[in-house]
Write an enzyme that holds these catalytic residues in place. Structure first.
Site, PDB file in Angstrom:
ATOM      1  N   GLU A 144       0.886  -1.170   0.000  1.00  0.00           N
ATOM      2  CA  GLU A 144       0.000   0.000   0.000  1.00  0.00           C
ATOM      3  C   GLU A 144       0.916   1.210   0.000  1.00  0.00           C
ATOM      4  OE1 GLU A 144      -1.268   3.011   0.540  1.00  0.00           O
ATOM      5  OE2 GLU A 144      -2.228   2.751   2.486  1.00  0.00           O
ATOM      6  N   GLU A 153       4.270   8.811  -3.600  1.00  0.00           N
ATOM      7  CA  GLU A 153       5.122   8.267  -2.543  1.00  0.00           C
ATOM      8  C   GLU A 153       6.200   7.343  -3.087  1.00  0.00           C
ATOM      9  OE1 GLU A 153       2.793   6.424   0.492  1.00  0.00           O
ATOM     10  OE2 GLU A 153       1.874   8.304   1.149  1.00  0.00           O
TER      11      GLU A 153
END
Length: 642
Positions: A144, A153
């Site tokens: 995730e 990210e």
């Protein structure tokens, strides 16, 4: 052990050396993390669990052992789901050491010590082999790594490395879709720059300015298990829409407005590199058919976007707000006014000059604001009419002003270093520092400010401080305790900034002025303290107090950074969308099962400390409306969730 930290004080403007605990940064990182927010996302958790079960089942059907690699494991939740689903072993990678340590304890608490190994490394540092972190490659990849923008990210570089070095080929994984583009994370991916285009026919004519984007995750190859970030109006079940603060929709501004004609085809092109996504519109033509639309990532060259945030752009484009300043300036300006403006890239100098001030100076203490304002003045042919002083206000000399005395000191006030509403009191400190340069009877605008507070019930924001307890049957109390300790270190006794126009809430008390600041006078030497109470007039659960500043330009004109209109009978709140308000949560622990009701009075003690510009505050439950705040009880009704 204590350490000294140098820090710029946003209110006084000075650099301070503060004694901090050596673990201060660690506590801040934990207290402000989003781990709890993600664990409260039940839709996310259920879909991941379903996808993991399906992936483990596919491997088991082939008669193979299920070896799972979990990158960015956090609490270890997905690894525990995998083992419960039948995985033979999980390697769970977590680079943030405090979280990795907590994950080890959580895994042991839940009885998975022999099935899950926590590896405290970045995934790109993990080794495979007899002497490595993993003896062999995994055949299931569970991660995730997504943010609101999907890849912000570093998802692409992490997946790229994992497929090359850590997992077997065709490893079961999820697929993410961004409307017309999909990324199959079960196959090797590339972090290299790329683009994808799709032709569409506009439904209406107009001017295209932004692209609204969101993504979906498909947890299985068949696309039956899907988690969507769609807004409520595009959601298949708006009533059951999951509140989440860690994943939202994205708004991308096009490099320029494009005219759009109903029915005339256009190409929407999505570009990305390893971390960023951007969009462009192209006109389809036979010459461009099959051509690459690749563009270099757009970079600001006007410098305004380096100085002004998007909320600040909204503020500057708020015509009602500008009209207020114009009307206030008309009442204080005279033909012989010598004006000094203080702010970071404020447009007040332009207004003052336009309205007839004899001479206008603007103090721009940063090189960035100096360059930007010079460009703006040149574009408006004002470079000879407005003088830019590039220095800190406290270093101002008579020579900088040409020997003239200031008859009008102006500020919005707005400073880029301000986070909390009262940080803009820096204007007051500037007014004090330049007092010797003010002419007798000089006007200061705004003439003062006031700090206001109101008790509110949040619809959802309370969840960011609420413990998770059990998450999909797994005990994560260890993480709750870790976050509580970090909050108790300091954060639970401080207000934090939030743009409340994004977070619906109801006012349970009436707004109340609790401190005033007179800019006509210098900053006082002694602390200013206020004690009082907020009476709860509407039923609800009191999650916290919201605080904001009002700036009084003149006796008849006030600009608010908080409520824009009265709350009305139902307590509906309309917040200034261009400012962040301060939220003081009444307790770091919120009980979502507590009964409705509770104390009818919240007492407060608020103190302004002139030596460092801080405002300390304490809000407590009280059975005595006239009493001084008494210790609150953790989990009492004042801090309950719905």
């Amino acid at each position: 052990m204590k350490v000294f930290c140098g820090r710029a004080n946003p209110t006084t403007g000075s650099v301070e050396w503060l004694e901090e605990d050596e673990h201060y940064d660690y506590h801040q990182e934990i207290a402000r993390s989003s781990y709890a927010d993600m664990l409260h996302d039940k839709d996310r958790n259920i879909k991941y669990y379903q996808g993991i079960r399906a992936a483990v089942g596919r491997v088991k059907e082939k008669g193979q052992k299920a070896i799972v690699l979990d990158i960015g494991t956090g609490t270890g939740l997905l690894s525990m789901m995998a083992v419960t689903a039948g995985a033979d072993f999980c390697y769970a990678i977590e680079v943030f050491k405090p979280m990795a340590d907590a994950a080890v304890k959580i895994v042991v608490r839940n009885g998975f010590r022999d099935k899950i190994q926590i590896i405290n490394k970045h995934s790109t540092e993990v080794t495979v082999g007899p002497e490595g972190d993993m003896p062999c490659r995994a055949n299931i990849l569970v991660t995730e790594l997504f943010d609101t923008e999907l890849i912000g990210e570093g998802a692409l570089p992490s997946y790229e490395h994992a497929h090359r070095h850590l997992v077997q080929s065709r490893c079961p994984q999820t697929t993410a879709r961004r409307s017309f583009r999909s990324v199959d994370f079960s196959r090797p991916v590339s972090s290299s720059a790329a683009c994808h285009s799709q032709q569409f026919h506009p439904l209406l004519s107009g001017r295209a300015q932004v692209v609204l984007s969101w993504w979906d995750i498909e947890m299985d190859p068949e696309g039956q298990i899907k988690c969507t970030m769609a807004p409520f109006w595009a959601h298949s079940d708006p009533e059951g829409l999951q509140w989440r603060d860690h994943w939202m929709q994205c708004v991308y501004f096009l490099a320029r407005e494009e005219p759009v004609v109903q029915g005339s085809p256009l190409c929407l092109v999505a570009h990305h590199d390893d971390y960023c996504v951007w969009f462009s519109l192209q006109r389809p033509s036979p010459e461009k058919e099959g051509a690459s639309f690749h563009q270099v990532r757009p970079i600001c060259d006007c410098q305004a976007h380096l100085l002004w945030t998007r909320p600040r752009f909204g503020e500057l484009n708020d015509q009602d707000r500008t009209d207020q300043y114009v009307q206030a300036l008309r009442t204080v300006l005279k033909p012989d006014s010598i004006c000094v403006c203080v702010g970071d890239g404020s447009l007040l100098p332009v207004l003052a000059r336009h309205l007839g001030a004899e001479q206008v100076f603007t103090i721009e203490s940063s090189a960035a604001s100096h360059r930007l304002m010079r460009k703006i003045f040149e574009a408006n042919h004002l470079e000879e009419k407005i003088n830019i002083i590039e220095k800190r206000p406290e270093w101002l000399t008579s020579a900088d002003l040409g020997g003239r005395k200031v008859s009008l000191l102006l500020g919005e006030p707005f400073f880029t270093t301000s986070l909390l509403p009262w940080h803009n009191l820096y204007f007051w400190y500037v007014r004090t520092a330049v007092d010797q340069h003010l002419a007798p009877g000089a006007v200061v605008m705004p003439q003062g400010a006031s700090l206001h507070a109101m008790v509110v019930e949040f619809r959802d924001l309370w969840r960011i401080r609420s413990p998770c307890g059990d998450c999909e049957g797994f005990d994560v109390h260890i993480m709750d305790d870790m976050i509580k300790r970090a909050l108790d270190f300091r954060e639970s006794r401080e207000a934090e900034p939030h743009p409340l126009w994004e977070y619906p809430c109801r006012g349970l008390s009436e707004p109340q002025c609790i401190l005033t600041f007179d800019f006509q006078q210098q900053v006082p030497q002694q602390p200013v303290r206020a004690v009082g109470s907020l009476e709860l007039r509407r039923p609800g659960r009191s999650h916290g107090a919201v605080l904001w500043m009002d700036y009084h330009l003149t006796p008849d004109s006030t600009v608010s950074t908080g409520l824009l209109r009265p709350t009305g009978d139902e307590g509906h709140c309309c917040w200034n969308p261009h400012c962040k308000q301060a939220v003081y949560f009444f307790s770091p622990i919120l009980d979502p099962q507590g009964p409705l009701g509770g104390p009818q009075t919240i007492t407060y003690a608020v103190e302004f400390l002139p030596h460092n510009g801080d405002i300390t505050m304490d809000f407590r439950l009280s059975d005595d409306p006239g009493g001084v705040p008494s210790p609150a009880v953790v989990g009492n009704k004042v801090a309950e969730g719905p």
